[in-house]
Design an enzyme around this catalytic site. Sequence first.
Site, PDB file in Angstrom:
ATOM      1  CB  CYS A  31      35.821  24.806   7.618  1.00  0.00           C
ATOM      2  SG  CYS A  31      35.455  23.218   8.377  1.00  0.00           S
ATOM      3  CB  CYS A  34      33.486  24.651  10.420  1.00  0.00           C
ATOM      4  SG  CYS A  34      35.174  24.027  10.494  1.00  0.00           S
TER       5      CYS A  34
END
Length: 106
Positions: A31, A34
């Site tokens: 991600c 993230c």
Amino acid sequence: MATIKISDASFENDVLKSDKPVLVDFWAEWCGPCKMIAPALEEISGERDDLVIAKINIDDNPETPTRFGVRGIPTMILFHKGEAQATKVGALPKQQIASWIDDALL
């Protein structure tokens, strides 16, 4: 204090039974957003003694995100006294994360 890594197995002890509020960052290796917020969370963790920041990898720990209805990542859920107090989805700048934490803990 550095961020801590938690798992499905440690969630109850590390988060629900914590004396301090705990911000849980639901994330995954793949991600991009993230990874963008990780340094901000590390900085906030270093600046605050009144808060624990915990990271849980959703790929390795599928039970906890399901339990709290996490559908997209990054998702941050702020827990206090064993209860989910506030949720934020998506990458935010450090200042917005810090303000959200302050507002949620009032």
